[in-house]
Write a protein that holds these residues in place. Structure first.
Motif, PDB file in Angstrom:
ATOM      1  N   HIS A 119      73.777  12.710  74.581  1.00  0.00           N
ATOM      2  CA  HIS A 119      73.155  13.772  73.779  1.00  0.00           C
ATOM      3  C   HIS A 119      73.810  13.887  72.406  1.00  0.00           C
ATOM      4  O   HIS A 119      73.125  14.114  71.404  1.00  0.00           O
ATOM      5  CB  HIS A 119      73.233  15.117  74.505  1.00  0.00           C
ATOM      6  N   LEU A 120      75.127  13.722  72.353  1.00  0.00           N
ATOM      7  CA  LEU A 120      75.819  13.763  71.067  1.00  0.00           C
ATOM      8  C   LEU A 120      75.340  12.629  70.164  1.00  0.00           C
ATOM      9  O   LEU A 120      75.092  12.827  68.967  1.00  0.00           O
ATOM     10  CB  LEU A 120      77.335  13.667  71.263  1.00  0.00           C
ATOM     11  N   SER A 121      75.204  11.449  70.731  1.00  0.00           N
ATOM     12  CA  SER A 121      74.711  10.307  69.966  1.00  0.00           C
ATOM     13  C   SER A 121      73.298  10.563  69.453  1.00  0.00           C
ATOM     14  O   SER A 121      72.977  10.277  68.300  1.00  0.00           O
ATOM     15  CB  SER A 121      74.738   9.048  70.836  1.00  0.00           C
ATOM     16  N   GLU A 122      72.469  11.113  70.324  1.00  0.00           N
ATOM     17  CA  GLU A 122      71.094  11.447  69.935  1.00  0.00           C
ATOM     18  C   GLU A 122      71.077  12.465  68.796  1.00  0.00           C
ATOM     19  O   GLU A 122      70.299  12.342  67.849  1.00  0.00           O
ATOM     20  CB  GLU A 122      70.369  11.994  71.163  1.00  0.00           C
ATOM     21  N   GLU A 123      71.928  13.455  68.876  1.00  0.00           N
ATOM     22  CA  GLU A 123      71.999  14.491  67.835  1.00  0.00           C
ATOM     23  C   GLU A 123      72.448  13.888  66.494  1.00  0.00           C
ATOM     24  O   GLU A 123      71.965  14.281  65.440  1.00  0.00           O
ATOM     25  CB  GLU A 123      72.955  15.613  68.270  1.00  0.00           C
ATOM     26  N   MET A 124      73.347  12.908  66.544  1.00  0.00           N
ATOM     27  CA  MET A 124      73.791  12.268  65.302  1.00  0.00           C
ATOM     28  C   MET A 124      72.654  11.481  64.661  1.00  0.00           C
ATOM     29  O   MET A 124      72.524  11.449  63.438  1.00  0.00           O
ATOM     30  CB  MET A 124      74.982  11.348  65.558  1.00  0.00           C
ATOM     31  N   GLN A 125      71.802  10.868  65.485  1.00  0.00           N
ATOM     32  CA  GLN A 125      70.703  10.067  64.961  1.00  0.00           C
ATOM     33  C   GLN A 125      69.493  10.902  64.583  1.00  0.00           C
ATOM     34  O   GLN A 125      68.748  10.551  63.673  1.00  0.00           O
ATOM     35  CB  GLN A 125      70.298   9.011  65.995  1.00  0.00           C
ATOM     36  N   ASN A 126      69.275  12.004  65.290  1.00  0.00           N
ATOM     37  CA  ASN A 126      68.109  12.848  65.059  1.00  0.00           C
ATOM     38  C   ASN A 126      68.536  14.314  65.199  1.00  0.00           C
ATOM     39  O   ASN A 126      68.284  14.943  66.216  1.00  0.00           O
ATOM     40  CB  ASN A 126      67.010  12.502  66.069  1.00  0.00           C
ATOM     41  N   PRO A 127      69.189  14.865  64.166  1.00  0.00           N
ATOM     42  CA  PRO A 127      69.757  16.208  64.265  1.00  0.00           C
ATOM     43  C   PRO A 127      68.701  17.287  64.531  1.00  0.00           C
ATOM     44  O   PRO A 127      67.701  17.388  63.828  1.00  0.00           O
ATOM     45  CB  PRO A 127      70.412  16.428  62.904  1.00  0.00           C
ATOM     46  N   LEU A 128      68.941  18.086  65.561  1.00  0.00           N
ATOM     47  CA  LEU A 128      68.057  19.197  65.900  1.00  0.00           C
ATOM     48  C   LEU A 128      68.803  20.524  66.016  1.00  0.00           C
ATOM     49  O   LEU A 128      68.181  21.581  66.079  1.00  0.00           O
ATOM     50  CB  LEU A 128      67.354  18.933  67.240  1.00  0.00           C
ATOM     51  N   ALA A 129      70.120  20.480  66.059  1.00  0.00           N
ATOM     52  CA  ALA A 129      70.900  21.683  66.330  1.00  0.00           C
ATOM     53  C   ALA A 129      70.622  22.798  65.323  1.00  0.00           C
ATOM     54  O   ALA A 129      70.421  23.951  65.713  1.00  0.00           O
ATOM     55  CB  ALA A 129      72.392  21.357  66.359  1.00  0.00           C
ATOM     56  N   ARG A 130      70.595  22.475  64.040  1.00  0.00           N
ATOM     57  CA  ARG A 130      70.363  23.522  63.039  1.00  0.00           C
ATOM     58  C   ARG A 130      68.970  24.132  63.210  1.00  0.00           C
ATOM     59  O   ARG A 130      68.807  25.335  63.149  1.00  0.00           O
ATOM     60  CB  ARG A 130      70.528  22.984  61.623  1.00  0.00           C
ATOM     61  N   GLU A 131      67.973  23.292  63.453  1.00  0.00           N
ATOM     62  CA  GLU A 131      66.613  23.798  63.652  1.00  0.00           C
ATOM     63  C   GLU A 131      66.536  24.713  64.871  1.00  0.00           C
ATOM     64  O   GLU A 131      65.906  25.776  64.818  1.00  0.00           O
ATOM     65  CB  GLU A 131      65.632  22.632  63.816  1.00  0.00           C
ATOM     66  N   ILE A 132      67.177  24.330  65.952  1.00  0.00           N
ATOM     67  CA  ILE A 132      67.190  25.169  67.154  1.00  0.00           C
ATOM     68  C   ILE A 132      67.878  26.494  66.857  1.00  0.00           C
ATOM     69  O   ILE A 132      67.394  27.561  67.248  1.00  0.00           O
ATOM     70  CB  ILE A 132      67.862  24.427  68.332  1.00  0.00           C
ATOM     71  N   TRP A 133      69.005  26.445  66.176  1.00  0.00           N
ATOM     72  CA  TRP A 133      69.740  27.660  65.806  1.00  0.00           C
ATOM     73  C   TRP A 133      68.856  28.592  64.976  1.00  0.00           C
ATOM     74  O   TRP A 133      68.753  29.789  65.254  1.00  0.00           O
ATOM     75  CB  TRP A 133      70.993  27.274  65.027  1.00  0.00           C
ATOM     76  N   GLU A 134      68.208  28.039  63.959  1.00  0.00           N
ATOM     77  CA  GLU A 134      67.366  28.853  63.084  1.00  0.00           C
ATOM     78  C   GLU A 134      66.168  29.430  63.825  1.00  0.00           C
ATOM     79  O   GLU A 134      65.797  30.593  63.616  1.00  0.00           O
ATOM     80  CB  GLU A 134      66.914  28.032  61.872  1.00  0.00           C
ATOM     81  N   ARG A 135      65.558  28.653  64.710  1.00  0.00           N
ATOM     82  CA  ARG A 135      64.427  29.165  65.495  1.00  0.00           C
ATOM     83  C   ARG A 135      64.864  30.290  66.431  1.00  0.00           C
ATOM     84  O   ARG A 135      64.154  31.282  66.596  1.00  0.00           O
ATOM     85  CB  ARG A 135      63.787  28.047  66.318  1.00  0.00           C
ATOM     86  N   ALA A 136      66.036  30.133  67.033  1.00  0.00           N
ATOM     87  CA  ALA A 136      66.549  31.178  67.927  1.00  0.00           C
ATOM     88  C   ALA A 136      66.815  32.456  67.145  1.00  0.00           C
ATOM     89  O   ALA A 136      66.456  33.557  67.591  1.00  0.00           O
ATOM     90  CB  ALA A 136      67.819  30.700  68.631  1.00  0.00           C
ATOM     91  N   GLU A 137      67.421  32.342  65.975  1.00  0.00           N
ATOM     92  CA  GLU A 137      67.659  33.529  65.139  1.00  0.00           C
ATOM     93  C   GLU A 137      66.349  34.198  64.742  1.00  0.00           C
ATOM     94  O   GLU A 137      66.239  35.415  64.763  1.00  0.00           O
ATOM     95  CB  GLU A 137      68.444  33.145  63.882  1.00  0.00           C
ATOM     96  N   GLN A 138      65.362  33.401  64.392  1.00  0.00           N
ATOM     97  CA  GLN A 138      64.075  33.951  63.988  1.00  0.00           C
ATOM     98  C   GLN A 138      63.406  34.685  65.152  1.00  0.00           C
ATOM     99  O   GLN A 138      62.834  35.756  64.964  1.00  0.00           O
ATOM    100  CB  GLN A 138      63.149  32.849  63.464  1.00  0.00           C
ATOM    101  N   GLU A 139      63.479  34.120  66.353  1.00  0.00           N
ATOM    102  CA  GLU A 139      62.917  34.778  67.537  1.00  0.00           C
ATOM    103  C   GLU A 139      63.579  36.130  67.764  1.00  0.00           C
ATOM    104  O   GLU A 139      62.905  37.114  68.056  1.00  0.00           O
ATOM    105  CB  GLU A 139      63.090  33.901  68.781  1.00  0.00           C
ATOM    106  N   VAL A 140      64.899  36.172  67.640  1.00  0.00           N
ATOM    107  CA  VAL A 140      65.619  37.435  67.822  1.00  0.00           C
ATOM    108  C   VAL A 140      65.193  38.430  66.752  1.00  0.00           C
ATOM    109  O   VAL A 140      64.896  39.598  67.034  1.00  0.00           O
ATOM    110  CB  VAL A 140      67.145  37.205  67.803  1.00  0.00           C
ATOM    111  N   PHE A 141      65.156  37.980  65.510  1.00  0.00           N
ATOM    112  CA  PHE A 141      64.781  38.863  64.390  1.00  0.00           C
ATOM    113  C   PHE A 141      63.350  39.388  64.557  1.00  0.00           C
ATOM    114  O   PHE A 141      63.099  40.568  64.388  1.00  0.00           O
ATOM    115  CB  PHE A 141      64.918  38.101  63.057  1.00  0.00           C
ATOM    116  N   ASP A 142      62.412  38.478  64.918  1.00  0.00           N
ATOM    117  CA  ASP A 142      61.001  38.868  65.055  1.00  0.00           C
ATOM    118  C   ASP A 142      60.774  39.825  66.230  1.00  0.00           C
ATOM    119  O   ASP A 142      59.835  40.620  66.200  1.00  0.00           O
ATOM    120  CB  ASP A 142      60.117  37.636  65.252  1.00  0.00           C
TER     121      ASP A 142
END
Length: 167
Positions: A140-163
């Motif tokens: 999973h770490l290797s996959e994240e390095m090649q195709n980063p999704l962590a920031r997008e997931i973080w931002e979507r989670a924050e938006q869900e909480v805010f909304d």
């Protein structure tokens, strides 16, 4: 860390649970008692207690867990497909007949049976599962390095909480 902390009685713990069942059955086997007899007693015990039988069944993989024949094939090619695997196969077969539903041997069950064939004590099987989980996390770490999704997931989670903060 979350992936490793998720190792419990459901995820990865099943290999320990089924290894214990298999090892105790073989150890306490009476003279003349067949694999079929042992499986019948195990299925009867778990169903009487209304407990799921570890190592069999899967919510998605039916009628077969595709990982299981691969694992059993590797074990067989290396001389480690014996009475523990045979007992688990018979448990699955008898449980399906008794409960009238598909209960394939799952990957965790296959791993537990193979670890029995390798003479691992049942108490260590969850530890082996931790090792395999750690290897998967490296993937999973290797996959994240090649195709980063962590920031997008973080931002979507924050938006869900805010909304939804006023709900």
């Amino acid at each position: 860390a979350a992936g490793l902390c998720g190792v419990g009685s459901v995820f990865a713990g099943g290999s320990e649970q089924i290894a214990r069942v298999l090892q105790e059955a073989i150890k306490n086997r009476k003279d003349g008692e067949s694999i079929s007899d042992l499986a019948s007693a195990i299925v009867a015990d778990f169903t009487a207690r209304k407990q799921p039988i570890p190592g069999i069944g899967h919510p998605l993989h039916k009628p077969i867990d595709p990982r299981t024949p691969v694992l059993f094939g590797i074990a067989e090619r290396n001389g480690f497909r014996g009475e523990y695997v045979a007992l688990l196969e018979e448990i699955s077969k008898q449980a399906e007949a008794k409960l009238k539903r598909e209960l394939p041997i799952n990957a965790t069950g296959a791993i537990g049976a193979i670890l029995c064939e390798l003479d691992f004590p049942w108490r260590i099987c969850r530890g082996i599962a931790v090792i395999s989980r750690a290897v998967g996390l490296v993937g999973h770490l290797s996959e994240e390095m090649q195709n980063p999704l962590a920031r997008e997931i973080w931002e979507r989670a924050e938006q869900e909480v805010f909304d939804n903060r006023d709900l």
